[in-house]
Write a protein that holds these residues in place. Structure first.
Motif, short mmCIF file in Angstrom:
data_model
loop_
_atom_site.label_atom_id
_atom_site.label_comp_id
_atom_site.label_asym_id
_atom_site.label_seq_id
_atom_site.Cartn_x
_atom_site.Cartn_y
_atom_site.Cartn_z
N ALA A 233 -8.94 6.69 -9.30
CA ALA A 233 -7.63 5.98 -9.07
C ALA A 233 -8.13 3.80 -9.69
CB ALA A 233 -6.72 6.54 -9.27
N VAL A 234 -7.37 4.27 -10.32
CA VAL A 234 -7.58 2.76 -10.54
C VAL A 234 -6.39 2.06 -10.81
CG1 VAL A 234 -8.03 3.19 -13.31
CG2 VAL A 234 -9.07 0.55 -12.08
N SER A 235 -6.40 0.41 -9.92
CA SER A 235 -4.63 -0.38 -10.14
C SER A 235 -5.23 -1.54 -11.00
CB SER A 235 -4.37 -0.59 -8.91
OG SER A 235 -5.27 -1.06 -7.98
N ILE A 236 -4.23 -1.77 -12.10
CA ILE A 236 -4.67 -2.71 -12.39
C ILE A 236 -3.47 -3.87 -12.03
CG2 ILE A 236 -5.14 -4.13 -15.08
CD1 ILE A 236 -5.23 -1.20 -15.68
N SER A 237 -3.98 -5.85 -12.11
CA SER A 237 -3.00 -6.67 -11.51
C SER A 237 -3.61 -7.51 -11.99
CB SER A 237 -2.56 -6.13 -10.53
OG SER A 237 -1.71 -7.89 -9.63
N PHE A 238 -3.12 -7.91 -12.87
CA PHE A 238 -3.58 -9.70 -12.69
C PHE A 238 -2.53 -10.67 -12.87
CE2 PHE A 238 -5.68 -7.36 -16.65
CZ PHE A 238 -6.86 -6.94 -16.06
N THR B 74 0.14 -6.69 -6.15
CA THR B 74 -0.86 -5.93 -6.09
C THR B 74 -0.90 -5.04 -5.11
OG1 THR B 74 -1.79 -8.50 -6.80
CG2 THR B 74 -3.89 -6.53 -6.28
N ILE B 75 -0.95 -5.35 -4.18
CA ILE B 75 -1.11 -4.14 -3.32
C ILE B 75 -0.02 -3.22 -3.50
CG2 ILE B 75 1.06 -4.83 -1.35
CD1 ILE B 75 -2.68 -3.42 -0.64
N ALA B 76 1.13 -3.44 -4.25
CA ALA B 76 2.05 -1.62 -4.25
C ALA B 76 0.91 -1.30 -5.46
CB ALA B 76 2.78 -2.69 -5.02
N ALA B 77 0.53 -1.92 -6.48
CA ALA B 77 -0.32 -1.40 -7.67
C ALA B 77 -1.33 -0.21 -6.98
CB ALA B 77 -0.78 -2.63 -8.05
N VAL B 78 -1.62 -1.01 -5.99
CA VAL B 78 -3.26 -0.32 -4.53
C VAL B 78 -2.96 0.67 -4.57
CG1 VAL B 78 -4.58 -0.70 -2.79
CG2 VAL B 78 -4.63 -2.42 -5.55
N ILE B 79 -1.44 0.88 -3.67
CA ILE B 79 -0.82 2.12 -2.88
C ILE B 79 -0.25 3.38 -4.06
CG2 ILE B 79 0.69 2.52 -1.35
CD1 ILE B 79 0.79 0.17 -0.08
N ASN B 80 0.13 2.21 -5.16
CA ASN B 80 0.80 3.96 -5.73
C ASN B 80 -0.70 4.18 -6.36
OD1 ASN B 80 3.28 4.14 -7.51
ND2 ASN B 80 1.46 4.31 -9.31
N ALA B 81 -1.53 3.83 -6.65
CA ALA B 81 -2.83 4.57 -7.09
C ALA B 81 -3.27 5.18 -6.42
CB ALA B 81 -3.74 3.48 -7.85
N TYR B 82 -3.64 4.49 -4.81
CA TYR B 82 -4.32 5.66 -3.66
C TYR B 82 -2.51 6.40 -2.93
CZ TYR B 82 -5.92 5.38 0.96
OH TYR B 82 -6.04 6.07 2.74
N VAL B 83 -1.88 6.19 -3.16
CA VAL B 83 -1.29 8.08 -3.04
C VAL B 83 -0.95 9.05 -4.59
CG1 VAL B 83 -0.09 6.90 -0.99
CG2 VAL B 83 1.32 6.96 -3.75
N GLY B 84 -1.16 7.71 -5.99
CA GLY B 84 -0.78 8.88 -6.99
C GLY B 84 -0.96 10.63 -7.16
N PRO C 234 4.79 6.71 -7.38
CA PRO C 234 4.69 7.96 -6.22
C PRO C 234 5.38 6.87 -4.92
CG PRO C 234 3.14 7.90 -7.18
CD PRO C 234 3.60 6.94 -7.99
N VAL C 235 5.17 4.99 -4.94
CA VAL C 235 5.01 4.46 -4.07
C VAL C 235 6.87 3.99 -3.42
CG1 VAL C 235 5.60 2.56 -5.46
CG2 VAL C 235 4.19 2.11 -3.49
N LEU C 236 7.61 4.35 -4.82
CA LEU C 236 8.60 4.51 -4.67
C LEU C 236 9.66 5.24 -3.60
CD1 LEU C 236 10.02 2.62 -8.25
CD2 LEU C 236 9.27 1.76 -6.13
#
Length: 722
Positions: free
Chosen positions: A172-177, A219-229, A271-273
């Motif tokens: 999975a990949v997260s993108i945060s600019f 950024t961490i919200a995007a990472v967690i979302n990808a981690y559990v997604g 899914p982070v929510l």
């Protein structure tokens, strides 16, 4: 809906998976099944529904054919982070900001820690990153705080970075600019490129999960979302296929941490929510109960098998927070505030090797092997074992429902487990059991005290709603310790109350926008900003829920005194803003500020600032009015009385207490203590001088009297200091 249709709510807990079924006539039945860790919670989910169907006299096929809506509180995402068994995640971010999630704004050691641990900086480690450093890729690009492109996105670097991540077996990949909340074009283009190169990858953009300021938090919200997604998506897809294979076309909704439901398709994308959403269902049930019974201030307490959870309803609304924490990772997400400790029925009692003192939790026996009295192989003494030994739980009771799914308790095994603990402490088995209960009650009272007083409130201004399998057993003790005079146990469904709250929760989305508005506020400008974000959210709701959906909007502003760090969220009551609305919201903010921080903290003449606005598009779902029965005589009928049994109420000498079958008590009946009311899945312990009255809706109102409590002086002094 037709007369035959049913609504279902399922909540997965640490020990049991709970289900409720509601019909149009207001009948509510429930089912409990052991939580199934071995197959990813699937069999526990369906077993609980089948068990509830049996209570209605329906076969599995009949239940699923008649279901119109299934609402689910999932703990999958929470467990993935806690157990660190998520997907292998890559992070693509702005070049020069690769270490953002590792630095954690310098707060990673103490986030979510108790006050006594915050000063132990050297002893407390930061959590291991969810993304290994070699999987973090910096890309040349830059958007400024106005949303203007300063440096164009280097697409070649994106392609090279993605290829490296693919070669590293990324799942999975997260993108945060930077500043994607102002202009998401770079994140969206990067997503397009990744989808071209790896169509099957789970991809999360920062602006999709958080629209508020905070580089790390987004950024961490995007990472967690990808981690559990990936795992969460597979689970929800598997459950949805199971529902369809059983002949049901019911809509499938997932509980969110903000107190509303999402269609399953949205939960698979965000899914982070869902993290922390299970206990929120209980608070939403309390909100409904507050409306029915006319209470404004409620402390919702959920004591299940693993944890004790506390949430507050103040002036009719659940207290919310703009920031969530999971395993020390803090991110921005509107959520109903829930505080938890390891003090459930399955919490293990042990002796501290350093002090020699008795401790309870946070370790739990969970569903398997469970407390010793379950007879499933557990040998450690737990709170449930102590409750059984002290006479609070009927030795003949069965935990769980449905044919072949119930657990018959074994008192001898409970006594054996606690006797080992008693030997270490040099006391009797009963004294050890009483000590376990006292320690657990003290931990729960302390949590409530800290949570209520920490918000500048007085526990004595609240009523407690007690639910969960173990809650009503202990409610009188932890409420009385705080000088609270009334406890409400929501009827026979109290042990599955979170599942009930989930079943009646509305569909709710979240839209938020960062702003900088200084007083005096312009009503027209604020209205324009709200209309702008609401128009965007309408399209999403129509796409995922239906084009003919009726949407209501609930509006909020987050305000503070200019230059202060802390802010408060204030609801807006009017649909269209005007000068009167603005005047009211300023007055409401000032009142909330005084209540939280004291009158001396008000800054006369200081400018106010609105730092963000939030709108909730709400789609109301059908929910039944619980069935009511006629009020009977105050004296319980003879058929409700069970044989007396010995109960230990705060000492080592038992009292002979009258036992009642709560299912056979009638509306209006009053039970005087000492007594115990046995209910399916739980029991209500009533001490001398206390009484319980059953209401027309089947709830139980436990009155503790106006007795002055030794903790009241402490409560008053702590509130004054706050």
């Amino acid at each position: 809906m037709t007369k035959s249709e049913l609504v279902c709510g399922v909540d997965i807990g640490g020990t049991f998976t709970d289900c409720v079924l509601l019909d149009l006539d207001g009948n509510v039945v429930y089912g409990k099944a052991l939580t199934s860790y071995n197959d990813g919670f699937e069999s526990g989910f369906f077993n609980s529904i089948e068990a509830a169907g049996e209570q209605m006299g329906l076969s599995t096929q009949e239940v699923f054919e008649r279901l119109s809506r299934i609402s689910h509180g999932s703990t999958i995402a929470t467990n993935i982070v806690a157990e660190r068994n998520g997907s292998r995640v890559g992070l693509i971010t702005t070049k020069g900001h690769e270490d953002t999630i590792i630095m954690m704004r310098g707060l990673g050691r103490v986030a979510g820690e108790s006050p006594e641990n915050i000063l132990k900086v050297v002893e407390i480690p930061k959590p291991d990153p969810l993304v290994s450093r070699q999987l973090i890729k910096g890309i040349a690009e830059r958007i400024d705080c106005n949303g203007d492109v300063v440096v164009e996105l280097n697409e070649q670097e994106i392609r090279e970075a993605v290829q490296d991540l693919i070669n590293s077996k990324m799942e999975a990949v997260s993108i945060s600019f930077l500043w994607s909340i102002k202009n998401p074009s770079h994140e969206l283009r990067a997503k397009e490129i990744i989808q071209e190169m790896a169509p099957d990858l789970f991809i999360t953009c920062g602006h999709e999960v958080s629209q508020t300021l905070g580089e790390y938090e987004r950024t961490i919200a995007a990472v967690i979302n990808a981690y559990v997604g990936p795992t969460t998506s597979k689970y929800l897809e598997k459950i949805q296929k199971g529902i369809r294979s059983r002949g049901s076309e019911a809509s499938f909704l997932i509980m969110q941490c903000h107190g509303g439901m999402f269609p399953a398709i949205r939960s698979r994308q965000a899914p982070v929510l869902t993290i922390g959403s299970g206990p929120v269902g209980g608070i939403m049930g309390c909100e409904s109960l507050a409306e029915e019974l006319g209470y404004k201030n409620i402390i919702g307490t959920d004591m299940g098998g693993t944890t004790f959870d506390v949430g507050l309803i103040v002036n009719g609304d659940p207290l919310t927070s703009e920031q969530a924490i999971v395993d020390k990772f803090f991110y921005n997400a509107p959520n109903v505030q829930i505080q938890s400790i390891g003090a459930g029925g399955g919490s293990i009692a042990w002796v501290d090797s350093y002090s020699g003192g008795l401790r309870v939790g946070p370790q739990s026996a969970k569903a398997n092997p469970g407390p010793a009295c379950y007879g499933l192989g557990g040998e450690e003494p737990t709170v449930t074992d102590a409750d059984l030994l002290l006479g609070y739980i009927d030795p003949e009771t069965v935990f769980g429902t449905g044919s072949g799914r119930g657990l018959h308790l074994n008192k001898e095994l409970a006594e054996k487990a606690i006797s080992k603990l008693a030997a270490k402490l040099g006391i009797s088995t009963i004294e050890a059991a009483q000590g376990i209960v006292d320690v657990a009650n003290a931990k729960m009272a302390n949590l409530i005290e800290n949570e209520v007083i920490g918000h500048g409130l007085d526990p004595r201004d609240f009523v407690v709603v007690s639910y969960g399998g173990a809650g009503p057993v202990h409610a009188a003790s932890y409420a009385e310790d705080l000088g609270i005079s009334t406890v409400i146990i929501p009827g026979e469904i109290s042990s599955v109350w979170s599942a009930f709250g989930i079943s009646i929760s509305d569909i709710r989305y979240e839209t938020e926008k960062e702003v900088v508005l200084l007083s005096p506020f312009d009503a027209e400008e604020l209205e324009t900003l709200f209309v702008e974000i609401e128009n965007k959210s309408k399209d999403l709701v129509y796409k995922e829920v239906g084009e003919d959906t009726n949407i209501e909007f609930k509006r909020y502003v987050r305000m503070r005194f200019n230059w202060q760090k802390h802010s408060l969220e204030v609801p807006l009551s009017a649909e269209t803003l005007n000068d009167e609305t603005i005047k009211k919201v300023v007055n409401d903010f000032t009142s909330m500020y005084k209540e939280r921080y004291g009158s001396a903290s008000i800054l006369p003449g200081a400018q106010l600032e609105i730092e963000s606005i939030r709108s909730e598009p709400v789609v109301r779902v059908w929910k039944p009015n619980r069935k009511m029965e006629a009020i009977s005589h105050v004296s319980p009928p003879a058929e409700s009385k069970k044989p007396e049994r010995l109960v230990y109420l705060g000492g080592t000498s038992p009292v002979k207490a009258q036992i009642y079958n709560g299912s056979k008590l009638l509306g209006g009946n009053i039970v005087e203590g000492p007594a115990v009311i046995d209910l399916p899945g739980t029991s209500i312990v009533i001490d001398s001088g206390q009484q319980v009255q059953k209401t027309e809706r089947g709830d139980f109102i436990l009155s503790l009297g106006e007795k002055e409590n030794k903790s009241n002086e402490l409560v008053s002094s702590l509130k004054e200091s706050v």
